[in-house]
Design an enzyme around this catalytic site. Structure first.
Site, mmCIF file in Angstrom:
data_model
loop_
_atom_site.group_PDB
_atom_site.id
_atom_site.type_symbol
_atom_site.label_atom_id
_atom_site.label_comp_id
_atom_site.label_asym_id
_atom_site.label_seq_id
_atom_site.Cartn_x
_atom_site.Cartn_y
_atom_site.Cartn_z
ATOM 1 N N GLY A 12 0.792 -1.225 0.000
ATOM 2 C CA GLY A 12 0.000 0.000 0.000
ATOM 3 C C GLY A 12 0.821 1.271 0.000
ATOM 4 C CB VAL A 13 4.452 1.853 0.194
ATOM 5 C CG1 VAL A 13 5.104 1.159 -0.988
ATOM 6 C CG2 VAL A 13 5.320 2.978 0.700
ATOM 7 C CE LYS A 33 0.761 -7.218 -8.370
ATOM 8 N NZ LYS A 33 1.232 -6.263 -7.357
ATOM 9 C CB THR A 37 -3.165 -11.499 -3.885
ATOM 10 O OG1 THR A 37 -2.606 -10.297 -3.343
ATOM 11 C CG2 THR A 37 -2.083 -12.551 -4.044
HETATM 12 N N1 LIG Z 1 0.742 9.964 -4.213
HETATM 13 C C1 LIG Z 1 -0.472 9.486 -3.896
HETATM 14 N N2 LIG Z 1 -1.469 10.347 -3.576
HETATM 15 C C2 LIG Z 1 -2.702 9.872 -3.260
HETATM 16 N N3 LIG Z 1 -3.042 8.574 -3.232
HETATM 17 C C3 LIG Z 1 -2.077 7.673 -3.522
HETATM 18 C C4 LIG Z 1 -0.751 8.073 -3.876
HETATM 19 N N4 LIG Z 1 -0.023 6.971 -4.120
HETATM 20 C C5 LIG Z 1 -0.857 5.928 -3.931
HETATM 21 N N5 LIG Z 1 -2.082 6.335 -3.587
HETATM 22 C C6 LIG Z 1 -3.255 5.495 -3.303
HETATM 23 O O1 LIG Z 1 -2.929 4.595 -2.228
HETATM 24 C C7 LIG Z 1 -3.427 3.302 -2.484
HETATM 25 C C8 LIG Z 1 -2.255 2.311 -2.508
HETATM 26 O O2 LIG Z 1 -1.399 2.676 -3.579
HETATM 27 P P1 LIG Z 1 -0.798 1.564 -4.544
HETATM 28 O O3 LIG Z 1 0.000 2.236 -5.604
HETATM 29 O O4 LIG Z 1 -1.899 0.650 -5.012
HETATM 30 O O5 LIG Z 1 0.138 0.785 -3.497
HETATM 31 P P2 LIG Z 1 0.876 -0.637 -3.635
HETATM 32 O O6 LIG Z 1 0.943 -0.962 -5.098
HETATM 33 O O7 LIG Z 1 2.218 -0.419 -3.014
HETATM 34 O O8 LIG Z 1 0.043 -1.601 -2.848
HETATM 35 C C9 LIG Z 1 -4.188 3.383 -3.816
HETATM 36 O O9 LIG Z 1 -5.558 3.605 -3.551
HETATM 37 C C10 LIG Z 1 -3.578 4.591 -4.492
HETATM 38 O O10 LIG Z 1 -4.459 5.219 -5.389
HETATM 39 MG MG LIG Z 2 0.332 -2.557 -6.247
#
Ligand SMILES: Nc1ncnc2c1ncn2[C@@H]1O[C@H](COP(=O)(O)OP(=O)(O)O)[C@@H](O)[C@H]1O
Ligand SMILES: [Mg+2]
Length: 203
Positions: A12-13, A33, A37
């Protein structure tokens, strides 16, 4: 094969958002990818990248439960081998790959991690990190685990940088840059949009 593999200090980062930004910066690259999951609850990362960056995508095995890949696979009665994780990368010239969770989570039921794929594919990592307190330790742990396995780190991307950073977020930028090249600081933006940041070309 040219490209990078995107990992993060945690789930979630912002790996998928940063992968989409990397696809924007590298026209012609395919997003991969190797295992997905959470199909039952979440939009697959490949669909997010296709929607936000318009990049071609490939996805390997996919499982319903939002768990670590090897756990979700075992609970589904499936086997995910290193070969199966590498398969979607075959034949591509330029890739932006994304792991799941952090660097050492088991992607395969045989224990394969993203670090193993980086080693096999000879691709460097991009490490996505949080801006706030705790990120220096998490980022160094991730980079040192990569280096201990002979895997290169192309750099760090700080994600969700607040409009009004606190003292930790402000001072962490120098600390992160001392670990590996700081490629970009991505601001916190509206959910579901691609942040207005151009990432540097890496390949
Ligand atoms: N810079 C950002 N500003 C706002 N929301 C973000 C940002 N980066 C990620 N998010 C949101 O946070 C959530 C997790 O991001 P994601 O890219 O899916 O993380 P990961 O792939 O590491 O699990 C998603 O809903 C995404 O849209
Ligand atoms: Mg991801």
């Amino acid at each position: 094969m040219n490209g990078v593999l995107v990992t993060g200090t945690d789930t979630g980062v912002g790996k998928t958002i940063v992968a989409a930004l990397l696809c924007r910066a590298h026209p012609g690259a395919t997003y991969v990818k190797p295992v997905q999951t959470g199909l039952a609850s979440d939009e697959p990362d490949a669909a997010v990248v296709a929607r936000l960056a318009g990049a071609p995508t490939r996805q390997g095995a996919a499982f319903d439960e939002a768990l670590a890949p090897a756990v979700a696979a075992r609970r589904a009665g499936a086997t995910v081998t290193r070969g199966a994780l590498l398969a979607p990368f075959r034949g591509l010239d330029a890739v932006v790959g994304e792991g799941a969770g952090g660097l050492l989570v088991e992607l395969g039921t045989d224990g394969t991690t993203l670090a193993d794929l980086a080693d096999d594919l000879e691709l460097p990592l991009v490490v996505v990190a949080r801006p706030g307190l705790g990120t220096l330790n998490h980022t160094r742990l991730t980079c040192e685990a990569a280096w201990a396995r002979g895997v290169r780190v192309a750099g760090i991307v700080v994600n969700r940088y607040p409009a009004e950073p606190d003292l930790a977020a402000r001072t962490n930028l120098d600390g992160l840059a001392a670990i590996a090249p700081l490629l970009a600081v991505v601001p916190r933006t509206a959910e579901g949009t691609l942040p207005p940041v151009a990432l540097p070309r890496l390949f």
